[in-house]
Scaffold this active site. Structure first.
Site, PDB file in Angstrom:
ATOM      1  CE  LYS A 117     -16.578  96.308 -34.292  1.00 45.26           C
ATOM      2  NZ  LYS A 117     -16.849  95.232 -34.902  1.00 45.26           N
TER       3      LYS A 117
HETATM    4  C1  LIG Z   1     -16.950  93.980 -34.356  1.00 42.14           C
HETATM    5  C2  LIG Z   1     -17.808  92.794 -35.014  1.00 42.14           C
HETATM    6  C3  LIG Z   1     -17.960  91.895 -34.710  1.00 42.14           C
HETATM    7  C4  LIG Z   1     -17.746  91.295 -33.057  1.00 42.14           C
HETATM    8  O1  LIG Z   1     -18.131  91.918 -32.010  1.00 42.14           O
HETATM    9  P1  LIG Z   1     -17.535  92.080 -30.593  1.00 42.14           P
HETATM   10  O2  LIG Z   1     -18.074  92.913 -30.007  1.00 42.14           O
HETATM   11  O3  LIG Z   1     -16.266  92.293 -30.841  1.00 42.14           O
HETATM   12  O4  LIG Z   1     -17.485  90.551 -30.036  1.00 42.14           O
HETATM   13  C5  LIG Z   1     -18.777  90.633 -34.958  1.00 42.14           C
HETATM   14  N1  LIG Z   1     -19.195  90.952 -36.293  1.00 42.14           N
HETATM   15  C6  LIG Z   1     -19.064  91.977 -36.986  1.00 42.14           C
HETATM   16  C7  LIG Z   1     -19.739  92.345 -38.415  1.00 42.14           C
HETATM   17  C8  LIG Z   1     -18.306  93.170 -36.296  1.00 42.14           C
HETATM   18  O5  LIG Z   1     -17.929  94.491 -37.001  1.00 42.14           O
END
Ligand SMILES: *Cc1c(COP(=O)(O)O)cnc(C)c1O
Length: 475
Positions: A117
């Site tokens: 993120k």
């Molecule tokens: C947010 C997140 C996901 C999922 O991503 P999306 O964009 O919601 O599909 C997968 N793995 C980790 C470690 C995350 O923080």
């Protein structure tokens, strides 16, 4: 470039209009009017740009196709300031490493909070600061987190002018590592609020405040949730960067497998593919919360009740509905906003599901858009982590393990399969120890963070309490 809503509102908006907004006024999500096409000449040039000038410059190239209301020199400077070796731990930003038999891992989690993120949120922080200064405005970001999103938002917004973050989290429920990451921030514009309750109580407080339109307007309340178009756009860049690393020439194709929850990450892959990136398959990997796997297998999209949402060892994928999924369905149904409105508005509200199994477009998911899907459970996760550790001496996190497990089901000879590594194992140490008997490595900058002083306000699960807190701590 103009933006339109997936529910049919076509009053055109520019990038900076939607940057600080959440949903479109009609409840839909924003998408560009059309996807800019990257022809062979441009793709060849981008390969050079990436290898010669690096990730930030590639980001500028991609973003410029979608942003026409920030002067080029400013946008280039924002990208250069965001994607640095200091922030992302390596000059390559998203290095690729080989796992086995044509499966590669693209590292997206070397940023400040060790999860993917950061890739988008760090850019968002710089874009917010830039745009708020230009408008002479302030923004108070109010959010609820059970871990990854909240810390990524705080590390992106810390010290940024014009922005304050009020982040609620369930008291005592995050891991000690996650608590230390968030609560050790001493920046004046970051406020951590530990709520006596569970994650849903935090979310209810945020919703209650956002639904008070007078309060929201007066105190400039905003969000940074995963439906924000700028976040999605920032993620498109690393699909190109992964492709350029895994291939020698633009005649080759690659596939991606993406550990998915809210469909934000893989939706960026869909956008890259629509722009012309040579992608064979886009594989959605889910955990026990298999809303998306069910859709791609059956054509039925069935959101889950809170009680049917499992708490798993890949917690960032524990979702009851996939908030970005509407964007793909809009494309799948030929951008028919009225139809999307009926499905996601009234349809889901009434029955909690819709069924496209008989719709002729459903087959296009696979044939035209390259989507595949699979699911991974706790025991699959443990086995995959143990296996990659014992055979390849590579420790992977629980979410990435879900990706690797599913990727193995879809590898084709001659087509590199890139699994997106979405977090580092240290964030989910308990499960890693369960699988391997070993503690995961901790990057030097995180040694001892549990012992740092903490700054957090404890609060009852009460919307009025947080309103009072915001009134007392803004401006
Ligand atoms: C947010 C997140 C996901 C999922 O991503 P999306 O964009 O919601 O599909 C997968 N793995 C980790 C470690 C995350 O923080």
């Amino acid at each position: 470039m103009k933006y339109i809503s997936t529910r049919g509102d076509h009053s055109p908006k520019h990038f900076c209009d939607i940057l600080l907004e959440g949903l479109a006024p009609d409840g839909g999500l924003y998408l560009p009017e059309s996807y800019p096409q990257v022809d062979a000449t441009t793709l060849a040039r981008w390969r050079e740009v990436y290898h010669q000038q690096g990730y930030a410059e590639l980001a500028f190239e991609v973003l410029s196709l979608y942003i026409d209301d920030i002067p080029a020199a400013d946008l280039r400077a924002l990208c250069a300031k965001t994607y640095t070796a200091e922030v992302f731990g390596t000059g390559e930003i998203v290095p690729l490493r080989h796992l086995e038999n044509g499966i590669w891992l693209e590292a997206l989690s070397n940023g400040p909070t060790l999860a993917f993120k950061d890739m988008a949120m760090q850019l968002l922080g710089n874009l917010f600061e830039y745009e708020l200064a230009r408008r002479g405005e302030q923004l108070n970001i109010l959010g609820a987190t059970s871990g990854d999103t909240g810390s990524a938002a705080e590390y992106a917004m810390r010290g940024k002018k014009g922005v304050r973050v009020f982040m609620t989290s369930p008291y005592g429920r995050m891991s000690p590592f996650q608590q230390a990451q968030m609560f050790s921030l001493m920046d004046d514009n970051i406020f951590n609020i530990a709520v006596d309750g569970v994650f849903d109580d935090c979310q209810d407080m945020v919703k209650a405040v956002s639904n008070d339109l007078d309060f929201k307007r007066k105190y400039k309340i905003g969000t940074v949730n995963s439906i924000n178009w700028a976040r999605l756009l920032a993620q498109v860049v690393y699909y190109f960067a992964g492709y350029f690393q895994a291939t020698e020439a633009n005649t080759e194709k690659v596939s991606f497998t993406v550990p998915s929850g809210n469909f934000g990450n893989i939706c960026a892959g869909h956008v890259a593919r629509m722009m012309g990136l040579p992608v064979a398959k886009l594989v959605v990997a889910t955990n026990e919360n298999d809303v998306l796997d069910e859709f791609f297998k059956t054509g039925v999209y069935r959101v889950r009740a809170s009680a049917d949402t499992h708490e798993t060892s890949s917690p960032s994928m524990d979702i009851s509905k996939a908030s970005n999924f509407e964007r793909f369905i809009f494309d799948l149904l030929g951008r028919d906003g009225a139809r999307v409105k009926a499905l996601f508005g009234d349809g889901l509200a009434r029955s909690g599901q819709f069924d496209l199994s008989q719709h002729p477009a459903f087959n296009d998911c696979h044939r035209r858009y390259g989507f595949e899907s699979g699911k991974s459970t706790h025991s699959d996760r443990l086995a995959t982590i143990k296996d990659t550790f014992e055979r390849m001496e590579m420790m992977i996190d629980t979410h990435t393990a879900d990706g690797v497990k599913v990727a193995r089901e879809f590898v084709q000879t001659g087509v590199p399969m890139i699994v997106l590594e979405t977090a580092l194992p240290i964030k989910f140490a308990e499960t890693i120890v369960e699988a391997t008997g070993q503690q995961p490595d901790r990057p030097p900058r995180f040694v001892g963070i549990e012992d740092l002083p903490k700054r957090v306000t404890r609060m009852a699960a009460d919307a009025q309490a947080i309103k009072t807190f915001i009134t007392e701590h803004w401006a």
